[in-house]
Scaffold this active site. Structure first.
Site, PDB file in Angstrom:
ATOM      1  N   TRP A 104       2.989   0.124  10.422  1.00 23.16           N
ATOM      2  CA  TRP A 104       3.761   1.288  10.866  1.00 23.16           C
ATOM      3  C   TRP A 104       4.888   1.623   9.910  1.00 23.16           C
ATOM      4  CZ3 TRP A 104       1.353   4.666  13.296  1.00 23.16           C
ATOM      5  CH2 TRP A 104       0.420   4.349  14.275  1.00 23.16           C
ATOM      6  N   ASP A 175      12.182   3.075  14.362  1.00 16.46           N
ATOM      7  CA  ASP A 175      10.976   3.478  15.095  1.00 16.46           C
ATOM      8  C   ASP A 175      10.742   2.445  16.195  1.00 16.46           C
ATOM      9  OD1 ASP A 175       8.493   4.000  16.108  1.00 16.46           O
ATOM     10  OD2 ASP A 175       7.404   3.783  14.215  1.00 16.46           O
ATOM     11  N   LYS A 199       3.638   3.518  25.011  1.00 17.61           N
ATOM     12  CA  LYS A 199       3.675   2.062  25.065  1.00 17.61           C
ATOM     13  C   LYS A 199       4.543   1.588  26.230  1.00 17.61           C
ATOM     14  CE  LYS A 199       1.894   2.749  20.883  1.00 17.61           C
ATOM     15  NZ  LYS A 199       2.230   2.787  19.467  1.00 17.61           N
TER      16      LYS A 199
HETATM   17  C1  LIG Z   1       2.088   3.693  18.332  1.00 18.42           C
HETATM   18  C2  LIG Z   1       3.070   3.698  17.234  1.00 18.42           C
HETATM   19  C3  LIG Z   1       3.268   4.812  16.408  1.00 18.42           C
HETATM   20  C4  LIG Z   1       2.396   6.052  16.492  1.00 18.42           C
HETATM   21  O1  LIG Z   1       2.662   6.839  17.560  1.00 18.42           O
HETATM   22  P1  LIG Z   1       1.902   8.239  17.717  1.00 18.42           P
HETATM   23  O2  LIG Z   1       2.408   8.706  19.043  1.00 18.42           O
HETATM   24  O3  LIG Z   1       0.443   7.954  17.701  1.00 18.42           O
HETATM   25  O4  LIG Z   1       2.309   9.107  16.589  1.00 18.42           O
HETATM   26  C5  LIG Z   1       4.248   4.747  15.448  1.00 18.42           C
HETATM   27  N1  LIG Z   1       5.014   3.666  15.290  1.00 18.42           N
HETATM   28  C6  LIG Z   1       4.848   2.561  16.054  1.00 18.42           C
HETATM   29  C7  LIG Z   1       5.724   1.381  15.835  1.00 18.42           C
HETATM   30  C8  LIG Z   1       3.870   2.544  17.042  1.00 18.42           C
HETATM   31  O5  LIG Z   1       3.697   1.452  17.797  1.00 18.42           O
END
Ligand SMILES: *Cc1c(COP(=O)(O)O)cnc(C)c1O
Length: 362
Positions: A104, A175, A199
């Site tokens: 990521w 993030d 999540k």
């Molecule tokens: C799931 C995830 C993403 C991607 O999210 P999207 O909604 O598919 O753009 C980005 N960063 C992390 C750390 C994630 O777990």
């Protein structure tokens, strides 16, 4: 009874699903399905503001931070962050610092390179992504970098920061897609926190951005309005039609989290869940997790097999026993991954450990 260990969209608390089910054909006093209601309807606006307030309460977000609900997932933020934070800098001199701890982080870096010169201050690659490099080993941040970005939980690789990088004068951007609300945080340490919802916050479609107010003034002129933090802040995130359903689901998840005791209760439970699963893995010669214990994720527990040929049978038989979605990410080197977000009850982890022991035996 099934338990869904999906990494995202992930398991939601059962009471949330039950309420969605009950209210599907008529939401509250509106007698209208939530998905057919105007985003300008007073009842929806009230729901949205209440949800932002609940998030503010749960994470103790100070007044000088704005909370935005945007579209495009966390990936849209990979572009939105540089586009919103580099506008005050001459295009030829735009520069940003990133930490690479896995897939990521790398995705965020790739996107940022379209807008700025990216300096990677540290990469866990040198440690085979089994450990987070200590901050003391990181390169110094260039004096003209506009911000520092990192990924507190690497959802695919299973690495998590149990500390926050400190000592930077530039805004820290995080993030938190896969560990927001899983533990208390001090929002004051960050310039921007962003997280997709699927999540720990609800269903896919809405992305939370928590931004320090002074950072609303740095957008590049060409940033699309839907991703322009200042424009969206001025219109309460309603420039485009927000995902009313995802916001509704998030409203229920946040009420549930509050009723359960908030982020301290979430953290205590998440710690217990992760600790017992890692203990079961470490106690066996059959399952392995090679990540340095201090950097292991509480949210995404990776495990491989001493005999890799057992993996397919494990995943198949686990699913037959009601333990679903344990296959690891193909880019994470295969193996298994059990995602233990807030919505995963402790009984799910107990059932998984029980199954792992039995599988190992036979
Ligand atoms: C799931 C995830 C993403 C991607 O999210 P999207 O909604 O598919 O753009 C980005 N960063 C992390 C750390 C994630 O777990």
């Amino acid at each position: 009874m099934t338990y869904n260990f999906s990494a995202g969209p992930a398991t939601l608390p059962q009471p949330v699903l039950e309420q969605v089910h009950r209210e599907w054909f008529g939401w509250g006093d509106t007698k209208t399905p939530i998905v057919s209601i105007s985003h300008r309807h007073p009842a929806f606006l009230e729901l949205m503001f209440e949800t932002q307030q609940n998030l503010r309460d749960l994470l103790s977000v100070p007044d000088r931070y704005r909370i935005l609900f945007l579209a495009g997932g966390a990936r849209a933020q990979f572009s939105a962050v540089p586009m919103n934070l580099l506008g005050h800098i001459d295009p030829a001199k735009r520069r940003a610092a990133y930490i690479d701890t896995g897939l990521w982080s790398q995705s965020a870096i790739t996107e940022a390179k379209q807008y700025a010169k990216v300096d990677i201050l540290s990469s866990a690659k040198t440690l085979s992504y089994l450990e987070i490099p200590a901050q003391s080993s990181w390169e110094n941040i260039p004096s003209d970098a506009a911000y520092l970005h990192y990924t507190p939980n690497e959802t695919v690789g299973g690495l998590e920061f149990h500390w926050v990088p400190e000592g930077y004068s530039v805004p820290l951007v995080a993030d938190m897609s896969s560990n927001i609300l899983s533990r208390p945080i001090d929002v004051n340490q960050f310039g921007i926190i962003y997280a997709c919802a699927q999540k720990n916050l609800g269903s896919a479609g809405v992305t939370v951005v928590i931004i320090r107010e002074d950072l609303l003034e740095q957008a590049c002129s060409e940033v699309p309005s839907v991703l322009n933090y200042k424009k969206q802040a001025e219109v309460q995130s309603l420039y485009n039609t927000p995902d009313v359903f995802a916001i509704y689901v998030m409203s229920l998840v946040l009420k549930w989290a509050k009723a359960e005791g908030g982020v301290h209760a979430m953290e205590a439970r998440n710690k217990r869940k992760a600790e017992k699963l890692y203990a079961a893995i470490d106690a066996s010669d059959f399952y392995h997790n090679r990540i340095k214990p201090a950097d292991r994720s509480r949210m995404n527990v990776i495990f491989t097999f001493a005999d890799a040929t057992r993996e397919e049978d494990f995943i198949t038989e686990a699913a037959q026993s009601g333990l679903l979605a344990l296959r690891g990410h193909k880019l994470g080197g295969g193996g298994c991954r059990a995602s233990l977000y807030n919505g995963m009850p402790e009984s799910g982890v107990d059932a998984l450990i029980q199954f792992m022991r039995e599988f190992e035996k036979h």
